[in-house]
Design an enzyme around this catalytic site. Structure first.
Site, mmCIF file in Angstrom:
data_model
loop_
_atom_site.group_PDB
_atom_site.id
_atom_site.type_symbol
_atom_site.label_atom_id
_atom_site.label_comp_id
_atom_site.label_asym_id
_atom_site.label_seq_id
_atom_site.Cartn_x
_atom_site.Cartn_y
_atom_site.Cartn_z
ATOM 1 N N HIS A 1 1.041 -1.235 -0.023
ATOM 2 C CA HIS A 1 0.133 0.057 -0.083
ATOM 3 C C HIS A 1 0.721 1.272 -0.151
ATOM 4 O O HIS A 1 2.014 1.278 0.824
ATOM 5 C CB HIS A 1 -0.936 -0.011 1.385
ATOM 6 C CG HIS A 1 -2.166 -0.825 1.235
ATOM 7 N ND1 HIS A 1 -3.215 -0.668 -0.138
ATOM 8 C CD2 HIS A 1 -2.508 -1.971 1.757
ATOM 9 C CE1 HIS A 1 -4.098 -1.508 0.078
ATOM 10 N NE2 HIS A 1 -3.755 -2.388 1.227
ATOM 11 N N CYS B 1 -16.238 5.770 2.324
ATOM 12 C CA CYS B 1 -15.513 5.011 2.484
ATOM 13 C C CYS B 1 -15.500 3.486 2.118
ATOM 14 O O CYS B 1 -16.902 3.115 2.255
ATOM 15 C CB CYS B 1 -15.423 4.928 4.377
ATOM 16 S SG CYS B 1 -14.508 3.813 4.933
ATOM 17 N N ILE C 1 -24.032 11.282 -41.481
ATOM 18 C CA ILE C 1 -24.026 12.956 -41.753
ATOM 19 C C ILE C 1 -23.345 13.170 -43.152
ATOM 20 O O ILE C 1 -23.833 13.831 -43.914
ATOM 21 C CB ILE C 1 -23.235 13.661 -40.687
ATOM 22 C CG1 ILE C 1 -24.101 13.337 -39.285
ATOM 23 C CG2 ILE C 1 -23.308 15.158 -40.922
ATOM 24 C CD1 ILE C 1 -25.571 13.662 -39.177
ATOM 25 N N GLY C 2 -22.332 12.503 -43.197
ATOM 26 C CA GLY C 2 -21.748 12.523 -44.580
ATOM 27 C C GLY C 2 -20.311 11.808 -44.769
ATOM 28 O O GLY C 2 -19.900 11.200 -43.589
ATOM 29 N N GLY D 1 -16.066 11.883 -46.272
ATOM 30 C CA GLY D 1 -14.966 12.709 -46.780
ATOM 31 C C GLY D 1 -13.889 11.748 -47.484
ATOM 32 O O GLY D 1 -14.186 10.559 -47.661
ATOM 33 N N GLY E 1 -12.948 9.355 -44.042
ATOM 34 C CA GLY E 1 -13.770 8.662 -43.314
ATOM 35 C C GLY E 1 -15.166 8.992 -43.332
ATOM 36 O O GLY E 1 -15.607 10.009 -44.234
ATOM 37 N N LYS F 1 -16.623 9.667 -36.205
ATOM 38 C CA LYS F 1 -15.962 9.593 -37.424
ATOM 39 C C LYS F 1 -15.234 8.184 -37.768
ATOM 40 O O LYS F 1 -14.066 7.982 -36.792
ATOM 41 C CB LYS F 1 -15.051 10.864 -37.736
ATOM 42 C CG LYS F 1 -14.432 10.768 -39.247
ATOM 43 C CD LYS F 1 -13.778 11.938 -39.536
ATOM 44 C CE LYS F 1 -13.464 11.925 -41.101
ATOM 45 N NZ LYS F 1 -13.023 13.429 -41.493
ATOM 46 N N ASP G 1 -6.014 19.174 -43.659
ATOM 47 C CA ASP G 1 -7.236 19.305 -44.477
ATOM 48 C C ASP G 1 -7.995 20.431 -43.955
ATOM 49 O O ASP G 1 -9.283 20.431 -43.798
ATOM 50 C CB ASP G 1 -8.000 18.059 -44.183
ATOM 51 C CG ASP G 1 -9.159 17.586 -45.228
ATOM 52 O OD1 ASP G 1 -8.941 18.347 -46.476
ATOM 53 O OD2 ASP G 1 -9.925 16.905 -45.135
#
EC number: 2.7.11.1
Length: 648
Positions: free
Chosen positions: A139, A152, A355-356, A358, A361, A375, A468
């Site tokens: 410990h 505790c 969503i989309g 690129g 990804g 992503k 990017d």
């Protein structure tokens, strides 16, 4: 008296009590006869009588300066005799070795088998030690004030001021210190034991360990059985003394007040939870065929435990009279890779709408303690080199905290590499300018440019190249707050040939710098290449159009921009665009990268431009009713008589 002398002579000769001594018609009571075995009277040969020789008992020295005396019955093995004594102390015979102390050879001992007949060892002194391969830890208590809600781990009551083990995380009140389990679970060693149940011994006695991906590590760690009360607690908790003599040696901690117990001195050297060791040993015995696997033994101890910072310890001798310096020695706790805590289980994230997608990804909206953006990167079957490079970049991304940067929340590695970030309710700047055609005021456009430059300046200060930068990766969150996303991740934005990273022009060509298109350097991406992409974003803000809109051929754009034949048409900038902004756009899109300014200079220029813009300052005087649209409809009499309305 003749009966007494006869009985004593029999005892001193080492034959034990005879039935005639107790069954006789002597006037001596059985109580007096039983006390003869404890009298210190010399026999004829001058030696003292060992009381254990006269009864079926064995004296055993246990780890941690403990000892016990066990009774022996016929037909019992050492395993059966010592099982209870070990169990109550949270020990397992599989983790220990038993020795017989050789008094004729001081300091020496002979190892015994657990199946040895205990009856043949009556009167002997035994010693139980830990096996060398059992992970031991102590410990490391420290006083702590818990500012967050804590309880505790012993009494389960509210905890404000108390103690906490910095190794296993056990926390408790001061008055509960005597009930703290002496076993401190070193989870780094437990993970090694559970990760490599099929490890085989290689050259030099070092187990050959297989290489694992994070997915296999996660599945292995999930086999750890949960604790009963605390996640690091042990079921075999027992009380121990909270006092320690000062002669035991001092620890490298500050001296605490004598009115409170120094709980750090109560460190005990015991193995980890017996149930975990039992399960690990069982899985090790069930896995049969050993196979020689390659491993680097430089970071391993002779027993196979990972020790990155400390050398392999020598074999421990735990004689009862050994020095206590080694026991009081503070063991360095194993450090877990901090990126481990940022990995998210794929089962915890729920993907909803797409969503989309690129170049690098596909983005999904998901649920993980709220709305998040996930992503999924286009990396199929990542190599170990790619995986390590990805983790190194994640270690950098998780340290980004800025108002104009998308908050990084974690990453996933199961099935596919994925990045989890905060969710922006607003649309991207590209969608605002070219799809919705939102009409922004000039001061709003300048403020968007300032926030974008501020976020990019922060990334470059962290040595992160965006690679990017474009209007699709700039989001307007809750009004006009700019959030920059999809930064970094050179691992994903590069092509890999085997184990080597190969740079190639990837992304959107409209925002690519000429040197990136030409790819004449090994690594054309730089701070100046991000500045060029930012200049194209400024062009979009100040024109509402995309550059090179008159050229429909993608290859022609790449050729003309790369050779320096084409550049954005600055004559299309808004007529009300400030001259300072026009000069800034022209400087950012220069063909020679050394001539472009860096983001600290860009941010300073935009801030000066903002301060120079004319502003209509609101009056600080009290509001007047004459500014109301229909003052003639207000009844003056009502204003003077009604107590509810203020009079101006």
């Amino acid at each position: 008296m003749e009966h007494i002398q006869g009985a004593w002579k029999t005892i001193s000769n080492g034959f034990g009590f005879k039935d005639t001594v107790f069954d006789g018609t002597s006037c001596i009571s059985p109580t007096i006869v039983q006390q003869f075995g404890y009298q210190r009277r010399a026999s004829d040969d001058g030696k003292l009588t060992d009381p254990s020789k006269t009864s079926n008992t064995i004296r055993v020295f246990l780890p941690n300066k403990q000892r016990t005396v066990v009774n022996v019955r016929n037909g019992m093995s050492l395993h059966d005799c010592l099982m209870k004594a070990l169990k109550v102390r949270g020990l397992q015979p599989e983790c220990c070795a038993v020795f017989r102390l050789l008094h004729e050879h001081k300091g020496k001992k002979a190892r015994l088998d657990w199946n040895t007949d205990a009856a043949s060892l009556i009167g002997e002194e035994l010693q139980v030690d830990f096996l060398d391969h059992v992970p031991l830890t102590t410990h490391n208590f420290a006083r702590k004030t818990f500012l967050k809600l804590a309880f505790c781990d012993i009494c389960q009551k509210f905890l404000l001021n108390g103690f906490r083990c910095q190794t296993c995380g056990y926390k408790f009140h001061e008055h509960c210190s005597t009930k703290v389990p002496t076993m401190c679970v070193d989870w780094s060693n437990i993970r090694q034991l559970l990760l490599f149940p099929n490890s085989t011994v290689g050259d030099g006695g070092v187990p050959a360990l297989p290489s694992l991906t994070m997915r296999r590590m996660r599945e292995s760690v999930s086999r750890i059985p949960p604790g009963s009360q605390h996640r690091y607690s042990t079921p075999h908790a027992f009380t121990f003394s909270a006092s320690s003599p000062s002669s035991e040696g001092s620890l490298s901690q500050r001296q605490r007040s004598t009115s409170t117990p120094n709980v750090h001195m109560v460190s005990a050297t015991l193995p980890v939870d017996s149930r975990m060791i039992e399960d690990a040993i069982r899985s090790h015995s069930e896995s049969g065929s050993p196979s020689a696997l390659s491993s680097s033994p430089n970071n391993l101890s002779p027993t196979g435990w990972s020790q990155p910072k400390t050398p392999a310890p020598a074999q421990r001798e735990r004689a009862p009279g050994s020095s206590t310096q080694e026991k009081n020695k503070i063991r360095p706790r194993g450090q877990r890779d901090s990126s481990y805590y940022w990995e998210i289980e794929a089962s915890e994230v729920m993907l909803s709408t797409r969503i989309g997608s690129g170049s690098f990804g596909t983005v999904y909206k998901g649920k993980w303690h709220g709305d998040v953006a996930v992503k999924i990167l286009k990396v199929v079957d990542p190599t170990p080199e790619q995986f390590q490079a990805f983790r190194n970049e994640v270690a950098v991304l998780r340290k980004t905290r800025h108002v104009n940067i998308l908050l990084f929340m974690g990453y996933m590695t199961k099935d596919n590499l994925a990045i989890v970030t905060q969710w922006c309710e607003g649309s991207s700047l590209y969608k605002h300018l070219h799809v919705q055609e939102t009409k922004f005021q000039m001061f709003q456009l300048i403020d968007i440019a300032r926030q974008t430059a501020q976020g990019m300046d922060y990334l470059h200060a962290k040595n992160i190249i965006h690679r990017d930068m474009k209007s699709n990766n700039i989001f307007l969150h809750e009004g006009l707050t700019v959030k920059i996303g999809d930064f970094g991740l050179a691992t994903v934005k590069s092509r890999w040939s085997g184990s080597q990273q190969v740079e190639q022009p990837t992304g959107s060509i409209l925002w690519m710098a000429p040197e990136v298109i030409r790819m004449q350097d090994n690594n054309p991406f730089s701070f100046q290449s991000d500045v060029y992409s930012y200049g194209i974003v400024l062009y979009e803000l100040m024109t509402g159009e995309l550059p090179y809109s008159h050229i429909n051929n993608r290859d022609q754009i790449i050729f003309m921009v790369g050779r320096g034949y084409a550049s954005p048409d600055l004559s299309k900038l808004y007529k009300n665009c400030p001259k300072a902004m026009k000069r800034l756009v022209a400087d950012c899109v220069k063909k020679v990268k050394e001539e472009r300014p860096l983001f600290p200079q860009i941010l300073s220029s935009i801030e000066l431009l903002q301060h120079s813009l004319p502003k209509i300052n609101r009056s600080a005087s009290e509001p007047s009713l004459h500014r109301a649209a229909h003052t003639e409809d207000i009844n003056a009499c009502t204003l003077t008589t009604s107590p509810r309305l203020p009079v101006f």
